[in-house]
Design an enzyme around this catalytic site. Structure first.
Site, PDB file in Angstrom:
ATOM      1  N   THR A  38       1.110  -1.315   0.055  1.00 48.52           N
ATOM      2  CA  THR A  38      -0.034  -0.008  -0.459  1.00 48.52           C
ATOM      3  C   THR A  38       0.795   1.512   0.154  1.00 48.52           C
ATOM      4  O   THR A  38       2.089   1.191   0.273  1.00 48.52           O
ATOM      5  CB  THR A  38      -0.647   0.396   1.117  1.00 48.52           C
ATOM      6  N   TYR A  91      -1.711   0.054  10.022  1.00 45.24           N
ATOM      7  CA  TYR A  91      -1.756  -0.170   8.772  1.00 45.24           C
ATOM      8  C   TYR A  91      -0.724  -0.028   7.760  1.00 45.24           C
ATOM      9  O   TYR A  91       0.120  -1.328   7.294  1.00 45.24           O
ATOM     10  CB  TYR A  91      -3.393   0.369   8.352  1.00 45.24           C
TER      11      TYR A  91
END
Length: 337
Positions: free
Chosen positions: A117, A141
């Site tokens: 990501t 995250y």
């Protein structure tokens, strides 16, 4: 070649499996169906329902199907949830990747494509963001994914394994033929929420922060169509099969749209009003994130076909309307039973 796709019944995973299957590749899926749907796995593709952290399961699948490549997409992806429950993300994203890599090394799997990501960059110092930018994630995250990237780098240095890390920017849209799309209940994707408002499933969309130093005060994102992203996975695998060395690549179009511009695109495509409620900034959100994707264009045989916000929105809308009709039909059948 037989490819194991973890999370292959989920949103991005199912599009990737479809792209591989339509290209004639032999594919096997492991998915625990926590956010995926067995109906999204193409007919003829074996689906093993379970967790890819289960090394006995992974060992058996690799042995039974002669797996020589893994595309690892399974994981948790909601930034605010990661802030509330970081240990969940270190388990689902970091520890699970460690278990999967352990099984891959033990079984001699030589190619690994990892779903990462742009959140690993945190608030970038330059936009567009190159892969060489400093990584300083501002959410668990992003940190959980970066830790998995570091593990993958070290494992590849110690074993006969080559990898491609794909750092996604903002994934949106749906299969252009509306066969599959984002169906997770309670999904937090901006365009998904806007589509639910447009189809009458939500009353409004919340916009978090209007005081960022951007042209309209809202965050800016680089959206990539999920079908183009799926083809990037296929191209990454072909790159490794052709002898390509380990590499990290940004996945985006290099064009940023603000939150308000994205909502306006949904209004434009749907022809419907979108009620907006403005609120304060949200912990973990990044102000502006736009990809420098030149390395991916140079290394991979990949050409995007849907690099247009209205096209992304149109495909997302067609899927959302189909999903809404099907769910309403199921509800009516249950009520009349």
């Amino acid at each position: 070649m037989t490819v194991l796709v973890t999370g292959g019944a989920g949103y991005i995973g199912s599009h990737t499996v479809l792209a591989l299957a339509e290209a004639g590749e032999s594919v096997v899926v492991i998915d625990n169906l926590s956010t995926g749907f067995s109906s999204f796995v193409p007919e003829g593709v074996p689906l093993f329902i379970g967790d890819c952290s289960d090394e006995n399961l992974v060992d058996g699948v690799i042995s039974q199907h002669g797996i020589d490549s893994i595309i690892h997409l399974a994981g948790s992806v909601v930034v605010p949830e990661s802030v509330r429950d970081p240990l969940l993300y270190y388990r689902n994203n970091t520890m699970t990747t460690r278990s999967l890599l352990n099984a891959a090394v033990r079984r001699g799997v030589g190619r690994f494509v990892f779903s990462s990501t742009a959140a690993v960059y945190g608030d970038p110092e330059q936009v567009p963001v190159p892969e060489t930018a400093r990584t300083r994630p501002n959410s668990p995250y992003g940190t959980s994914k970066l830790m998995a990237e570091i593990m993958l780098h070290d494992v590849a240095a110690a074993h006969d394994l080559n990898y491609v890390v794909l750092r996604y920017f903002n994934v949106a849209g749906a299969d252009p033929l509306a066969r599959i799309g984002l169906a997770t209940v309670g999904a937090t994707h901006l365009m998904k929420i806007a589509m639910e408002v447009a189809t009458g499933q939500r009353a409004k969309i919340d916009v978090y922060g209007t005081d960022y130093p951007t042209p309209d005060g809202t965050c800016i994102r680089d959206f990539i169509h999920v079908t183009d992203l799926a083809q990037a996975h296929r191209a990454a695998l072909a790159y490794l099969c052709g002898g390509g060395g380990s590499v990290t690549l940004n996945c985006g179009y290099g064009r940023g749209y603000s939150v308000l511009e994205t909502i306006e695109a949904v209004r434009r495509v749907s022809g419907r009003a979108i009620a907006v409620q403005y609120g304060p900034r949200r912990p973990g959100d990044i102000m502006a994130m736009v990809a420098d994707a030149s390395r991916m264009h140079t290394l991979l045989d990949w050409t995007p076909h849907y690099a247009n916000l209205d096209a992304i929105a149109a495909h997302a809308l067609a899927w959302e309307e189909k999903l809404f009709r099907e769910r309403n039909s199921d509800a009516r059948e249950l009520a009349s039973a």
